[in-house]
Design a protein around this motif. Structure first.
Motif, PDB file in Angstrom:
ATOM      1  N   HIS A  84       0.815  -1.216   0.000  1.00 30.98           N
ATOM      2  CA  HIS A  84       0.000   0.000   0.000  1.00 30.98           C
ATOM      3  C   HIS A  84       0.838   1.250   0.000  1.00 30.98           C
ATOM      4  O   HIS A  84       0.375   2.311  -0.377  1.00 30.98           O
ATOM      5  N   ALA A  92      -0.664   9.185  -6.507  1.00 25.62           N
ATOM      6  CA  ALA A  92      -1.257  10.320  -7.217  1.00 25.62           C
ATOM      7  C   ALA A  92      -2.015  11.197  -6.229  1.00 25.62           C
ATOM      8  O   ALA A  92      -2.563  10.721  -5.239  1.00 25.62           O
ATOM      9  N   ARG A  93      -2.006  12.509  -6.509  1.00 21.78           N
ATOM     10  CA  ARG A  93      -2.711  13.447  -5.638  1.00 21.78           C
ATOM     11  C   ARG A  93      -4.197  13.154  -5.635  1.00 21.78           C
ATOM     12  O   ARG A  93      -4.834  13.090  -4.610  1.00 21.78           O
ATOM     13  N   GLN A 105      -7.121  10.612  -6.398  1.00 22.27           N
ATOM     14  CA  GLN A 105      -7.249   9.168  -6.448  1.00 22.27           C
ATOM     15  C   GLN A 105      -7.513   8.724  -7.885  1.00 22.27           C
ATOM     16  O   GLN A 105      -8.358   9.291  -8.565  1.00 22.27           O
ATOM     17  N   LYS A 150      -6.698  -4.080  -7.347  1.00 20.84           N
ATOM     18  CA  LYS A 150      -6.268  -3.943  -5.969  1.00 20.84           C
ATOM     19  C   LYS A 150      -6.933  -5.022  -5.148  1.00 20.84           C
ATOM     20  O   LYS A 150      -8.140  -5.236  -5.248  1.00 20.84           O
ATOM     21  N   ASN A 202      -4.708  -4.370   0.465  1.00 23.98           N
ATOM     22  CA  ASN A 202      -3.770  -3.268   0.342  1.00 23.98           C
ATOM     23  C   ASN A 202      -2.711  -3.514  -0.721  1.00 23.98           C
ATOM     24  O   ASN A 202      -1.718  -2.828  -0.785  1.00 23.98           O
ATOM     25  N   LEU A 252     -22.743  16.066   4.833  1.00 27.96           N
ATOM     26  CA  LEU A 252     -21.391  16.248   5.360  1.00 27.96           C
ATOM     27  C   LEU A 252     -21.366  17.170   6.579  1.00 27.96           C
ATOM     28  O   LEU A 252     -20.375  17.207   7.291  1.00 27.96           O
ATOM     29  N   TYR A 289     -25.327   5.528  13.762  1.00 29.55           N
ATOM     30  CA  TYR A 289     -24.734   6.557  12.911  1.00 29.55           C
ATOM     31  C   TYR A 289     -23.221   6.379  12.948  1.00 29.55           C
ATOM     32  O   TYR A 289     -22.607   6.408  14.007  1.00 29.55           O
ATOM     33  N   ALA A 328     -20.018   8.051  12.035  1.00 24.45           N
ATOM     34  CA  ALA A 328     -19.478   9.341  11.603  1.00 24.45           C
ATOM     35  C   ALA A 328     -18.321   9.156  10.632  1.00 24.45           C
ATOM     36  O   ALA A 328     -18.160   9.924   9.698  1.00 24.45           O
ATOM     37  N   SER A 329     -17.533   8.101  10.850  1.00 23.00           N
ATOM     38  CA  SER A 329     -16.357   7.943  10.007  1.00 23.00           C
ATOM     39  C   SER A 329     -16.739   7.623   8.565  1.00 23.00           C
ATOM     40  O   SER A 329     -15.942   7.820   7.665  1.00 23.00           O
ATOM     41  N   GLU A 330     -17.941   7.119   8.365  1.00 24.31           N
ATOM     42  CA  GLU A 330     -18.349   6.793   7.005  1.00 24.31           C
ATOM     43  C   GLU A 330     -19.438   7.730   6.492  1.00 24.31           C
ATOM     44  O   GLU A 330     -19.929   7.568   5.376  1.00 24.31           O
ATOM     45  N   ASN A 331     -19.820   8.689   7.308  1.00 22.72           N
ATOM     46  CA  ASN A 331     -20.873   9.629   6.933  1.00 22.72           C
ATOM     47  C   ASN A 331     -22.149   8.896   6.538  1.00 22.72           C
ATOM     48  O   ASN A 331     -22.745   9.182   5.494  1.00 22.72           O
ATOM     49  N   LYS A 390      -2.878   3.256   8.380  1.00 22.48           N
ATOM     50  CA  LYS A 390      -2.181   2.370   7.462  1.00 22.48           C
ATOM     51  C   LYS A 390      -2.482   2.724   6.017  1.00 22.48           C
ATOM     52  O   LYS A 390      -1.664   2.559   5.132  1.00 22.48           O
ATOM     53  N   LYS A 398      -5.019   5.116   3.048  1.00 21.47           N
ATOM     54  CA  LYS A 398      -5.737   6.357   2.780  1.00 21.47           C
ATOM     55  C   LYS A 398      -7.172   6.263   3.306  1.00 21.47           C
ATOM     56  O   LYS A 398      -7.705   7.224   3.847  1.00 21.47           O
ATOM     57  N   ILE A 431      -9.149   8.707   5.904  1.00 19.01           N
ATOM     58  CA  ILE A 431     -10.403   9.414   5.618  1.00 19.01           C
ATOM     59  C   ILE A 431     -11.430   9.108   6.695  1.00 19.01           C
ATOM     60  O   ILE A 431     -12.162   9.992   7.150  1.00 19.01           O
ATOM     61  N   LYS A 432     -11.450   7.857   7.140  1.00 18.79           N
ATOM     62  CA  LYS A 432     -12.410   7.485   8.184  1.00 18.79           C
ATOM     63  C   LYS A 432     -12.147   8.261   9.464  1.00 18.79           C
ATOM     64  O   LYS A 432     -13.065   8.793  10.087  1.00 18.79           O
ATOM     65  N   ARG A 433     -10.869   8.352   9.807  1.00 11.70           N
ATOM     66  CA  ARG A 433     -10.512   9.045  11.044  1.00 11.70           C
ATOM     67  C   ARG A 433     -10.904  10.522  10.940  1.00 11.70           C
ATOM     68  O   ARG A 433     -11.427  11.104  11.891  1.00 11.70           O
ATOM     69  N   ILE A 434     -10.665  11.090   9.769  1.00 15.75           N
ATOM     70  CA  ILE A 434     -10.964  12.510   9.580  1.00 15.75           C
ATOM     71  C   ILE A 434     -12.474  12.745   9.638  1.00 15.75           C
ATOM     72  O   ILE A 434     -12.943  13.699  10.272  1.00 15.75           O
ATOM     73  N   ASN A 435     -13.226  11.861   8.991  1.00 14.22           N
ATOM     74  CA  ASN A 435     -14.684  12.001   9.032  1.00 14.22           C
ATOM     75  C   ASN A 435     -15.196  11.971  10.468  1.00 14.22           C
ATOM     76  O   ASN A 435     -16.076  12.744  10.844  1.00 14.22           O
ATOM     77  N   LYS A 436     -14.607  11.068  11.235  1.00  7.94           N
ATOM     78  CA  LYS A 436     -15.037  10.938  12.615  1.00  7.94           C
ATOM     79  C   LYS A 436     -14.745  12.223  13.384  1.00  7.94           C
ATOM     80  O   LYS A 436     -15.593  12.742  14.119  1.00  7.94           O
ATOM     81  N   ALA A 457     -17.082  15.005  12.401  1.00  5.81           N
ATOM     82  CA  ALA A 457     -18.400  14.862  13.016  1.00  5.81           C
ATOM     83  C   ALA A 457     -18.348  15.313  14.470  1.00  5.81           C
ATOM     84  O   ALA A 457     -19.253  15.997  14.970  1.00  5.81           O
ATOM     85  N   ARG A 495     -18.180  19.080  14.565  1.00  3.77           N
ATOM     86  CA  ARG A 495     -19.491  19.641  14.226  1.00  3.77           C
ATOM     87  C   ARG A 495     -20.425  19.585  15.421  1.00  3.77           C
ATOM     88  O   ARG A 495     -21.120  20.544  15.731  1.00  3.77           O
TER      89      ARG A 495
END
Lengths: 442, 975
Positions: free
Chosen positions: A10, A39-40, A42, A59, A62, A335, A351, A353-356, B24, B26, B30-35, B38, B41
Motif C-alpha cells: 500500500h 497520485a494526488r 485518487q 487492488k 492493500n 457532510l 450513525y 461518523a467515520s463513514e458519513n 495504514k 488512505k 479518511i475514516k478518522r478525519i470524518n469521525k 463529526a 461539528r
C-alpha cells in the motif's frame, strides 16, 4: 502482450517485479507508483496510460497488482489474467497480503514464469499447476520418473486440466449458483438499471474421465425442446423456485476451458470433462425479468436549514418460506451532520461518523415482510451554498435463491469405462443470491 | 514574542495528528478525519458555549485537516471569534486559519476586517504584527482596498514600535506587489525614504526592499533615497564607523542590508553629486579591497556573505559603467574567481564577466582571461558552468581573437552536452560570419560545423552559407571545391548534401575544368547521396540536376535518364514527381537559350539582419543574449565590431522559410520577388508546356508560375509552391467580403449585410441629424453555439476623427439558431469618405472565425430633406456656383431607367424630391442638408436621364467640395 507484472504494497513499495519484454524499462515501476499509487487525486480508472505505456491494475486489500504493456493489448484479457493470478495465489497461500507475498516470493516468481511466457498467458488452472509447482522443497518431492513424465504428458496433452486414474469411493458433485444482483432505482420506485451477474461454481469428486452434461432453463434450449413433450423434465427442474416462469434469457456467458464450445455453438448444450476439485464452470449475465429481492422506499424531508428527517421502509419480495440474511442498509448523511437520532423497528441502527452514513443491520428477514427506520439528523449551518447531493441509499443482503430465475435442470454424468452410472453420483445444488451494487436514490 | 508554552499545548490535537500519522491506508485516514469532523461539528453545534481553549483546539484540527487536502466548509465563524480573543495563542490560531482559509465570503470578510482594524489600532505591538502579517499573507485585493491607507500610516507614524514598522514595510511591499494600483502614493513616500536612516536593522532592511520596489515603478519620487543609501552603505562598509556593527554575520557587517542597498542603487544612474559619487566609489573600492583581505573565518558562511556583497557591488559597477578603474578591478577580481574551488563562484564569475565584456572599459580586461575561460570549457565538470563559459566566449569575441574562439568552440562542440549544442552551433555560425576577414575561412568553418554537429545545424545556418557564397564572387570557386571535397566522405550529413547540391548546382562550372571534378564526376557524386536523403533534400537535388543540364550540356543525357527512371517519374511523393516531370519536359522541349534564362544563376540576395541572430534570440528568450547584444549596440559599436559589419543578410526566401505561418498572407510578395525576369515569350511557352503535362495543370497560371520559380529558388519553393494558389484565392474572397455590401445600403436602411454558411448579419438603422443608431442582428445559422463571440468596429484615420462609432458590448455566446442584437451608436463629426469596418470574431467548433464587413455608414445618411419652391431652389443653385462646389458626372445606366425606381432611390438617398422645379419634367431635382456635429452642409442635386443613350447626368452643388464629390460618387453607383 503483457510486458511485465509488478506487485506493490500500500505504500507503493515493490514486492514483486517481473519483466517479460525489453520494451519495459526499470522506470516503469516508478512511473506507476508516482502516477497512480501516490497520485494526488485518487486514480479511479483501472487502466492508466503513462508515456505511451499502459498500466492495468487491480487492488486486493492493500496490495496493488499492475500489468504493464507498450502494445495495444486486449484489456479484458489482461484483467482476466490478473484476476486469475489472484485466484492462483489465493489457492496456493490463502489471503493475498503483504506478509504472504513476502513469505512466498520464490513461489510467486515460479508461478509467474509458468503462467506467463514472453507476456502470453499460459495454463493458469490451479489444479494442473499444483501437480508440478509445489511448495515443498526439492527433497520433499518423491516423484518417480514415470510420475514426472505423466505430468508432462498431461500438461501438454489435450485435456490439460485433468489427470488420469482418479478414483473416489463416493462419487460426489457440488453445484453452486452464485449470483449478485445490481440495481439502481429512482425514489419513485422506477428501475433505472438492473442486471444480475452470476457464476456456476462446481466442485467435483468423480472417478475416471467422466463426461458431464449440464442443463438449465435457458430460453433458447427450452423453446427448442418445447415442441417435443418435455414437460416432465421441466417439472422436475422446479427446485423451489418462486415464480412460475419457465425460462430465462441469458445475455452473455463465458465458460471454463473444459466446456466444448463447438457443441455449445451447434446444439447449445454444455458438455465437458470436469477438472478435479473446485472450478468455475460458467459465468453469465442477465438483464431481463430480474426478481428484486428487496424494495427500498426512502422518504427524506428537510426541515429548515438545520434539520433533516429520514424515513426508510424496506420490503422483502420473495416467498415467505425463504429467509434473507446479512441485511444491511446504508443511509448516507450530509457532510455537515452534527447529531443523529435513530429509531428502528427491527435490527440495529447506528450513525457511523467515520463513514458519513447511518448503518442499519438486520440479521434475518423472511419474505413478504416489511420494516422501517426513521432518523432525525441535525445539521450545522455551513458557508457552502451548494446543496447536499443526496447520494443513493445502498443495501447488502444474501438470499437463498437466484434472482435471475436460473434453474438447474439436470447435470448428467457418463463414465463408460468405470462401472458407475449417473444415478450413483450424489449431487448437491445450492442457490445463493447476493447484492452487488443495490442502490435506491432518495 | 510570547511563545506557545508547554502547558498550553493542545493534547487533543497531538493525539489526532498521531492517529492520522498511524493510519495504514488512505481509507483509514479518511475514516478518522470524518469521525473527527463529526465530533467537531457536534461540539460547535452543542448548546453550551465553548471556551477559548477548546475553540482554538478545534480550529487547529480543522486547519490541519484542510492542510491534508480535505475541504472545510465550517468553522470560519469560530475562527473569527478567536480573532477578538485577548490571548496571543488564540488570536494567532485565528489569524492563521483566516489567512489559510479565507475566501471572499462577504459577511465574514467584514467581520475579519473589523477585527484586523481593531488590532491595528490597538497599542499592543504583537497584535498589530499579527494583523499586519494576516494582511500580507492574504494579500488579496479586498485586503488591499481595506487597508492600503492604514498600513502606510502605521509605517511612518512616529510612535510605532520598530518590529511593527518592519512588519508594516513588508506588508506594504506585498500589497504593492499584488495590487499596485490600490496603494496610494502620498506624503508618506518622503518619510519612508528616511527609514533608511533608522537604527533598527530589521526596519532598514524591510524599508530598503520596499523602496527598491517602489523606486522601480516611479524612480523620480524616490530619488532622494540614493544619497541616503550611499551614506548608509558607507557607514556599514567602512569599518571606522560603528553603525550597525552589532549586526555582523560571520564577521561581515549586515550583509543582507548591504546587498539590498546595492540593489536599490542599481535602480538609478550614477549619482550626479560629486561628493556622493566619491563616497559611493569609496564604498565600492572598500568592498573590492575587502575581497583581497585574507578571510577572517574558515567558515563557508563568512565567504558566502562576503561574496554576496561583492557580487552585488560588481553588478552595480557594471550597471553604472562609468568608472574604468572600478570596472577593471572588478574584472580582475572575477578573474580570480574563475579558478576558485567553489563551482558556484566560478559560475557567478563567468556570468558577471559576460556582462562586463560588453562594457567598453573592461572589454580588454575581460579578454585577458580568455585562456582561463577556454580551459574552463574543457575541464569544467558542471554543464551549466560550461554553458556560461560558452556565453562568455561569445561575448568577448572580437576580430582579434575570433579565429581562436571559433576553433575552441568547434572543438568543444564534439564533446558538448546535447542540450546546448544547437545554441553553440548558432553562436559559432554567427561569430564566423561576423568576424570573417577571409571568407574561405568562413566556408571551412561552417562546413566543419555541419560535419561535426550536422543534426544541430538548423536550416537558417545553411541558408546563410548559401546566401553569403552567392553574394560574394570571390569565394564561389573555393566553396565549390571545398564542398566537392567534403562530399567525397563516405558518410555525409544531409545538411552537407543540401549545401553541396545547391552550391554545385550554381557554381559547379567553376571547378569543372579539373578532370577530378568533371561534370559527370560531380553529378555521380551528388547522385550517390540522393537515395539516402529525405524528400525535401531530394527535391533540392533535382533542382540541382536541372541546373547541371544548363551548366554542362554534356551530361544532359545522363540526367534525363535519371529523371526518366520510374523512381522519379512515378515517385509516390507528389512534389518529387512533379519536379521530375516538369524538369524532364523542360530539358527536352526548351532550347538552350530558354534554359539559360530560366536556370540563370541566382541573383545576389538583398542585405538584411541575420536570421540566425534572430533565432538565437528566440532560443535564449528575453534575457541574457539579447541584452548583451542591445547593450553593446547602444554603448560601444566599435568594440565588438557590432554595427560596422552588418553583412548579415538573409533574403526574402529565408524570411519566408523561417516563418511559414506568414506565408499564407505574404505569399504574393515572395512570388513576385523570386523569379528572375522571364521574357514573356518564354513564360507563355512554359505555361503551354506545363498545361500539357503537369497533372495539376488545372490549377492554372498560378500553379504554373510557381514551378517556374522553382529552378531559380530551390531554397524557398519547398514551402510555398503548393500553397500559393489557394492562399491567393482565399485572400481574394475575403477582400470581396469586405468590399461588396455597402453599395446597396446607400439608399436603404435595412437588409441583410452579410451571409455565409455560419452567420447572417442583418441591419436596421435610424438616423436623425448628425446622430444615428444601428441595430445589427447576428443570426447563428448552425445548430451549435458560437463561443467567444466578439465584435469590434475599426475606424482608420482619418475616419476615426470624422465619425464616432460606439458599439454596445454583446454576449460572448450565440446559441445555435439564435439571434443576437447589437446596438451601435454613431455620430458624424464632419464629412467623411471611408467606411468603418466591423470585425466579428467567434469560435465555431473550436475554430476561430474572423469576418470583416464594411458598415454601410455613408455620408448621405445624415441628410435632412428640405422642401423648397422653384424660386428658392434656383436662387440657391446660383449661390453655389463656385467651380469647386459643383461636381458633375455623366455615366451609363446600370439598371433599367424606371422613373418610379429612380424617385425611390433619390428619396432613399435622403434628399427631398422637389416636383415641378425643373422645367423638364423627366429631370429629378432634390435638396437636403447634411448635419454633422461641427457643420451643416446644404446640398442641391439634379439628375438628368437620357433614355435614348441610356445615360445619366448627375450634378451636385454643395457648400463643400469634398461633400459634393463624395455624394456624387455615392449616388452615381446607384443608377
Amino acid at each position: 502482450m503483457i510486458g511485465g507484472l509488478f506487485i506493490y504494497n500500500h505504500k507503493g513499495e515493490v514486492l514483486i517485479s517481473r519483466v517479460y519484454r525489453d520494451d519495459i524499462g526499470r522506470n516503469a515501476v516508478d512511473a506507476f507508483r508516482v502516477n497512480v499509487i501516490h497520485a494526488r487525486q485518487q486514480v479511479r480508472s483501472p487502466v492508466t496510460n503513462i508515456a505511451r505505456t499502459s498500466f492495468f491494475h487491480v487492488k486486493r486489500a492493500n496490495i496493488w497488482l499492475a500489468a504493464v504493456t507498450k502494445q495495444n493489448v486486449n484489456a479484458a484479457m489482461v484483467f482476466e489474467f490478473l484476476y486469475k493470478m489472484c485466484d492462483v495465489m489465493a489457492a496456493y497461500f490463502g489471503k493475498i497480503s503483504e506478509e504472504n507475498i513476502k513469505n512466498n516470493f520464490v513461489l510467486i516468481y515460479e508461478l509467474l514464469d509458468e503462467i506467463l511466457d514472453f507476456g502470453y498467458p499460459q495454463n493458469s488452472e490451479t489444479g494442473a499447476l499444483k501437480t508440478f509447482i509445489t511448495q515443498q522443497g526439492i527433497k520433499g518431492q518423491h516423484q518417480t520418473k514415470e510420475e514426472q513424465s505423466q505430468i508432462t504428458s498431461q500438461v501438454t496433452g489435450q485435456i490439460g486440466w485433468r489427470r488420469e486414474g482418479i478414483k473416489y469411493r463416493r462419487n460426489e458433485l457440488f453445484l453452486d449458483v452464485l449470483e449478485s444482483v445490481n440495481l439502481l432505482m429512482s425514489p419513485q420506485g422506477q428501475v433505472l438499471s438492473a442486471h444480475v451477474s452470476g457464476r456456476v461454481v462446481m466442485k467435483s469428486y468423480l472417478s475416471g474421465m467422466p463426461e458431464c452434461k449440464f442443463g438449465m432453463n435457458d430460453k433458447i434450449v427450452i423453446d427448442k425442446a418445447g415442441k417435443g413433450a418435455t414437460s416432465d423434465e421441466a417439472g422436475k427442474s422446479e427446485l423451489g423456485g418462486s415464480s412460475g416462469k419457465q425460462s430465462i434469457a441469458i445475455d452473455d456467458c463465458t465458460f471454463h476451458q473444459c466446456v466444448r464450445l463447438s457443441k455449445f455453438d451447434s446444439e447449445r448444450s454444455i458438455s465437458f470433462i470436469p477438472p478435479d476439485g473446485e472450478y468455475e464452470l460458467m459465468r453469465y449475465r442477465t438483464t431481463k425479468d430480474i426478481i428484486l429481492p428487496f424494495r427500498v422506499i426512502p422518504l427524506v424531508r428537510e426541515v429548515g436549514r438545520t434539520k433533516l428527517e429520514v424515513k426508510v421502509v424496506i420490503k422483502s419480495n420473495f416467498k415467505p418460506s425463504l429467509l434473507a440474511q446479512k441485511i444491511e442498509v446504508r443511509i448516507p448523511t450530509p457532510l455537515n451532520t452534527s447529531g443523529v437520532q435513530v429509531i428502528c423497528m427491527k435490527g440495529k441502527a447506528k450513525y457511523k461518523a467515520s463513514e458519513n452514513a447511518i448503518v442499519w443491520k438486520i440479521k434475518r428477514m423472511a419474505g413478504m415482510k416489511e420494516s422501517q427506520i426513521s432518523a432525525e439528523i441535525e445539521l450545522l449551518p455551513t458557508n457552502d451554498k451548494k446543496k447536499w447531493a443526496r447520494p443513493p441509499i445502498s443495501m447488502n443482503f444474501e438470499v437463498p435463491f437466484a434472482p435471475s430465475g436460473l434453474k438447474v435442470r439436470y447435470l448428467k454424468v457418463f463414465e463408460s469405462k468405470l462401472n458407475y452410472s449417473d444415478h450413483d453420483v450424489i449431487k448437491w445444488v445450492r442457490y445463493i443470491g447476493r447484492s452487488g451494487i443495490y442502490e435506491t436514490r432518495c | 514574542m510570547p511563545a506557545v508554552s508547554k502547558g498550553d499545548g493542545m493534547r487533543g490535537l497531538a493525539v489526532f495528528i498521531s492517529d492520522i500519522r498511524n493510519c495504514k491506508s488512505k481509507e483509514a485516514e479518511i475514516k478518522r478525519i470524518n469521525k473527527e469532523l463529526a465530533n467537531i461539528r457536534s461540539k460547535f453545534k452543542g448548546d453550551k458555549a465553548l471556551d477559548g481553549y477548546s475553540k482554538k483546539k478545534y480550529v487547529c484540527k480543522l486547519l490541519f485537516i484542510f492542510l491534508l487536502g480535505h475541504d472545510i466548509d465550517f468553522g470560519h465563524m469560530e475562527a473569527v471569534n478567536l480573532l477578538s480573543s485577548n490571548k496571543y495563542t488564540e488570536k494567532q490560531i485565528g489569524y492563521l486559519f483566516i489567512s489559510v482559509l479565507v475566501n471572499s465570503n462577504s459577511d465574514l470578510i467584514r467581520l475579519i476586517n473589523n477585527a484586523i482594524k481593531n488590532d491595528l489600532s490597538s497599542r499592543n505591538p504583537t497584535f498589530m504584527n499579527l494583523a499586519l502579517h494576516c494582511i500580507a499573507n492574504v494579500g488579496s485585493r479586498e485586503m488591499a482596498e481595506a487597508f492600503a491607507a492604514d498600513v502606510p500610516r502605521i509605517l511612518v507614524a512616529g510612535d510605532t514600535m520598530d518590529s511593527v514598522k518592519q512588519s508594516a514595510a513588508l506588508c506594504l511591499l506585498r500589497l504593492n506587489r499584488t495590487s499596485p494600483d490600490l496603494v496610494p502614493m502620498g506624503e508618506w513616500t518622503a518619510r519612508v525614504v528616511h527609514l533608511l536612516n533608522d537604527q533598527h536593522l530589521g526596519v532598514v532592511t524591510a524599508a530598503t526592499s520596499l523602496i527598491t520596489t517602489l523606486a522601480q515603478k516611479n524612480p523620480d519620487d524616490f530619488k532622494t533615497s540614493v544619497s541616503l543609501a550611499v551614506a548608509r552603505l558607507s557607514r556599514i562598509v567602512t569599518s571606522a564607523s560603528t553603525d550597525l556593527q552589532d549586526y555582523t554575520y560571520y564577521f561581515v557587517a549586515a550583509p543582507w542590508l548591504s546587498v539590498k542597498l546595492l540593489r536599490l542603487l542599481q535602480c538609478y544612474p550614477p549619482p550626479e553629486d560629486a561628493a556622493i559619487r566619491g563616497r559611493l566609489t569609496e564604498c565600492l573600492e572598500t568592498i573590492l579591497n575587502k575581497a583581497q583581505e585574507p578571510p577572517k573565518s574558515k567558515k563557508v558562511q563568512h565567504s558566502n556573505a562576503k561574496n554576496a556583497v561583492l557580487f552585488e557591488a560588481i553588478s552595480l559597477i557594471i550597471h553604472h559603467d562609468s568608472e574604468p578603474t572600478l570596472l577593471v578591478r572588478a574584472c580582475n577580481q572575477l578573474g580570480q574567481f574563475l579558478q576558485h574551488r567553489e563551482t558556484n563562484l566560478r559560475y557567478l564569475a563567468l556570468e558577471s564577466m559576460c556582462t562586463l565584456a560588453s562594457s567598453e572599459f573592461s572589454h580588454e580586461a575581460v579578454k585577458t582571461h580568455i585562456d582561463t575561460v577556454i580551459n574552463a570549457l574543457k575541464t569544467e565538470r558542471d554543464v551549466s558552468v560550461r554553458q556560461r563559459a560558452v556565453d562568455l566566449l561569445y561575448a568577448m569575441c572580437d576580430r582579434s581573437n575570433a579565429k581562436q574562439i571559433v576553433a575552441e568552440m568547434l572543438s568543444y562542440l564534439e564533446t558538448a552536452d546535447y542540450s546546448i549544442r544547437e545554441e553553440i552551433v548558432l553562436k559559432v555560425a554567427i561569430l564566423a560570419e561576423k568576424y570573417a576577414v577571409d571568407y574561405t575561412w568562413y566556408v571551412d568553418t561552417i562546413l566543419n560545423l555541419i560535419r561535426i554537429a550536422g543534426d544541430y545545424v538548423s536550416e537558417e545556418v545553411w541558408y546563410r552559407v548559401i546566401q553569403i557564397v552567392i553574394n560574394r564572387d570571390d569565394v564561389q570557386g573555393y566553396a565549390a571545391k571545398t564542398v566537392f571535397e567534403a562530399l567525397q566522405a563516405p558518410a555525409c550529413h544531409e545538411n552537407l548534401v543540401k549545401v553541396g547540391g545547391y552550391i554545385l548546382g550554381e557554381f559547379g562550372n567553376l571547378i569543372a575544368g579539373d578532370p577530378r571534378s568533371s561534370p559527370l564526376v560531380q553529378f555521380n557524386l551528388l547522385h550517390s547521396k540522393f537515395h539516402l536523403c529525405s524528400v525535401p533534400t531530394r527535391a533540392l537535388l533535382l533542382s540541382a540536376y536541372i541546373k547541371f543540364i544548363n551548366l554542362f550540356p554534356e551530361v544532359k543525357g545522363t540526367i534525363q535518364e535519371v529523371l526518366r527512371s520510374d523512381s522519379q517519374l512515378r515517385n509516390a511523393d507528389v512534389e518529387l514527381q512533379q519536379r521530375a516531370v516538369e524538369y524532364l519536359r523542360l530539358s527536352c522541349i526548351a532550347s538552350t537559350d530558354i534554359l539559360a534564362t530560366v536556370l540563370e544563376e541566382m541573383p545576389p540576395f538583398p542585405e538584411r539582419e541575420s536570421s540566425i541572430l534572430a533565432k538565437l534570440k528566440r532560443k535564449k528568450g528575453p534575457g541574457t543574449v539579447p541584452d548583451i547584444e542591445e547593450n553593446r549596440k547602444e554603448r560601444n559599436a566599435n568594440v565588438n565590431g557590432g554595427t560596422n559589419h552588418t553583412t548579415t543578410t538573409p533574403n526574402a526566401k529565408v524570411a519566408a522559410a523561417a516563418s511559414p505561418d506568414l506565408l499564407g498572407l505574404g505569399s504574393p510578395s515572395p512570388l513576385s520577388s523570386t523569379p528572375p525576369a522571364l521574357p514573356p515569350t518564354a513564360a507563355s511557352l512554359l505555361i503551354d508546356v506545363f498545361s500539357e503535362n503537369s497533372p495539376g495543370a488545372a490549377a492554372a497560371a498560378a500553379a504554373a508560375a510557381a514551378p517556374i520559380a522553382v529552378p531559380a529558388a530551390p531554397v524557398a519553393d519547398d514551402n510555398f509552391s503548393s500553397i500559393t494558389p489557394e492562399s491567393l484565392h482565399v485572400a481574394d474572397s475575403i477582400l470581396a467580403d469586405v468590399q461588396e455590401p455597402t453599395d446597396k445600403f446607400v439608399c436603404k436602411n435595412n437588409g441583410v449585410l452579410y451571409e455565409n454558411q455560419l452567420l447572417q448579419i442583418g441591419l436596421k438603422c435610424e438616423y436623425r441629424q448628425s446622430l444615428g443608431r444601428m441595430y445589427v442582428f447576428f443570426g447563428n445559422k448552425t445548430s451549435t453555439q458560437f463561443l467567444s463571440f466578439a465584435t469590434s468596429v475599426v475606424c482608420q484615420e482619418p475616419l476615426a476623427s470624422q465619425l464616432n462609432v460606439h458599439p454596445k458590448p454583446v454576449d460572448p455566446t450565440v446559441d445555435g439558431g439564435a439571434q443576437l442584437q447589437q446596438i451601435i451608436n454613431i455620430e458624424c463629426v464632419s464629412d467623411f469618405v471611408e467606411a468603418a469596418v466591423l470585425n466579428i470574431q467567434f469560435r465555431y467548433g473550436g475554430i476561430l472565425q474572423n469576418i470583416a464587413v464594411k458598415l454601410p455608414i455613408t455620408l448621405n445618411k445624415f441628410f435632412q430633406p428640405t422642401e423648397m419652391i422653384s424660386q428658392d431652389f434656383f436662387q440657391r443653385w446660383k449661390q453655389l456656383s463656385a467651380p469647386q462646389q459643383e461636381v458633375q458626372n455623366i455615366f451609363k445606366a446600370k439598371h433599367s431607367m424606371d422613373t418610379e425606381v429612380t424617385k425611390a432611390k433619390i428619396i432613399g438617398f435622403g434628399v427631398a424630391l422637389l416636383d415641378g422645379v425643373d422645367p423638364n419634367p423627366s429631370n429629378f431635382v432634390g435638396a437636403g442638408v447634411i448635419h454633422t456635429k461641427t457643420t451643416q452642409v446644404g446640398c442641391l442635386l439634379r439628375l438628368e436621364p437620357n433614355t435614348q443613350a441610356q445615360m445619366y447626368r448627375l450634378t451636385l452643388r454643395t457648400s463643400r467640395d469634398t461633400v459634393s464629390q463624395r455624394l456624387c460618387d455615392l449616388l452615381s453607383d446607384q443608377f
